[in-house]
Design an enzyme around this catalytic site. Structure first.
Site, short mmCIF file in Angstrom:
data_model
loop_
_atom_site.label_atom_id
_atom_site.label_comp_id
_atom_site.label_asym_id
_atom_site.label_seq_id
_atom_site.Cartn_x
_atom_site.Cartn_y
_atom_site.Cartn_z
CE LYS A 131 40.59 -18.37 -35.89
NZ LYS A 131 41.23 -19.35 -36.53
CE LYS A 214 36.70 -11.93 -41.86
NZ LYS A 214 37.99 -12.54 -41.92
CE LYS A 217 28.44 -21.80 -43.44
NZ LYS A 217 27.34 -22.01 -43.97
#
Length: 356
Positions: A131, A214, A217
């Site tokens: 992240k 994948k 969002k």
């Protein structure tokens, strides 16, 4: 405008007694709608857990603010997440549904566990590396760095028997067990070591426009993601416009035919039929027929889910009652655990209890 209709009073079940083992899981309110990737991949299995376990499902708004959030949007998404959990079949009479930030013990236990966690240990968490990669480690918040420790507190606070995990969460559960053992050894046995609840073979749903990636969002284009609160006909159009592969044979082969394989996976998940059965049905038929039938199946599935979620959002008082019931259920356990932790760490007890 939200309805002002008076909702029936919800009772709080006795969560301190019962033979069913506890399970706990949470989801961040970082999107307006659940999508097929997270719903078919994991969330729908939460419903089945209610049969044999005592579930605690929370909306992880503390985790959500590890990255910047618009306060108004975060508040709205928290309610939308709660409405969708109920719409998908989570029964407030059998499961505690609550908001993480409404239980102060999460953050309080999180601090105690941070003081037991080594800096290098936290630094090795792969999710932080992933992240923080985009903006750089220096731009990432301390909250993002300590995210796995708060997640450990989320779990240990309720002393659950099992935690549903996917492959990407295994490392965090291992840290949770390590911290529980460390606390138990340093002070006194306090925490149960939670076991992983391995979800059944989950449907790995990929992007409709980039089927090698994948469905997500944060990274999928609007045309590549099926959101459960979208207009059903919009989702049907996305299915009919999904990228397919060269050739015309309808067969499951993620390497050679990722587009068709993804559509077969969605079809199988929605129809509870095996991929092999669907392959046989469409033998000798074209991609257009498969996509057309799947589009109808998606509409049939999404429509009642969407209607129920929007109905709940119209009666926000009832939704808030559900969350308050869940908060009280969760707090009844969390406060007991935190009291034990504080006593064993050596914190001075308050003059009197402030209650839940």
């Amino acid at each position: 405008m939200p309805s002002t209709t008076t909702s029936p009073e919800l009772t709080v079940p006795d969560v301190t007694v019962g033979a069913k083992p506890r399970v706990l899981s949470g989801i961040q309110p970082t999107a307006d709608s659940f999508h097929f990737g997270n719903y078919l991949g994991a969330l729908r299995q939460w419903v089945d857990l209610q049969r044999e376990y005592q579930p605690f499902f929370f909306i992880a708004d503390l985790h959500a603010i590890t990255v910047e959030q618009d306060p108004k949007v975060l508040r709205e998404r928290t309610l939308r997440a709660a409405a969708q959990l109920v719409a998908m079949g989570i029964d407030p009479a059998r499961s505690a549904i609550f908001v993480q930030s409404q239980i102060p013990a999460h953050a309080q236990l999180g601090w105690v566990l941070q003081c037991l966690t080594g800096f290098g240990e936290a630094r090795r968490m792969t999710q932080f590396k992933d992240k923080s990669a985009k903006g750089g480690e220096g731009a990432s918040s301390v909250g993002l760095f300590t995210y796995p420790v708060l997640q450990a507190a989320d779990i240990l606070l309720y002393r659950p028997h099992y935690v549903p995990v996917g492959e990407d969460q295994r490392q965090h559960l291992e840290l949770t067990r390590d911290l529980a053992q460390r606390f138990n050894h340093r002070y006194k046995k306090t925490f149960r070591l939670p076991e992983p609840y391995i979800l059944k073979a989950t449907a790995k749903i990929t992007d409709l426009q980039e089927p090698t990636a994948k469905m997500s969002k944060s990274s999928s284009s609007p045309a590549g993601i099926v959101e459960l609160l979208d207009d059903p006909q919009v989702n049907a159009k996305k299915i009919r416009s999904a990228v397919t592969d060269s050739g015309s044979e309808i067969r499951f082969d993620p390497d050679e035919k990722p587009g068709i394989s993804n559509l077969l996976t969605i079809y199988s998940a929605l129809s509870d039929r095996t991929v092999t059965d669907i392959e046989e049905e469409y033998a000798g038929r074209g991609y257009g027929e498969l996509k057309g039938d799947l589009a109808e199946l998606v509409v049939d599935f999404v429509t009642p889910f969407r209607d129920r979620a929007l109905e709940l959002l119209e009666d926000q008082q009832h939704l808030m009652d559900i969350l308050e019931t869940g908060r009280r259920q969760a707090a009844a356990i969390a406060e007991v655990t935190l009291r034990d932790v504080f006593q064993r760490v050596g914190f001075a007890a308050p003059a009197r209890s402030t209650g839940l």
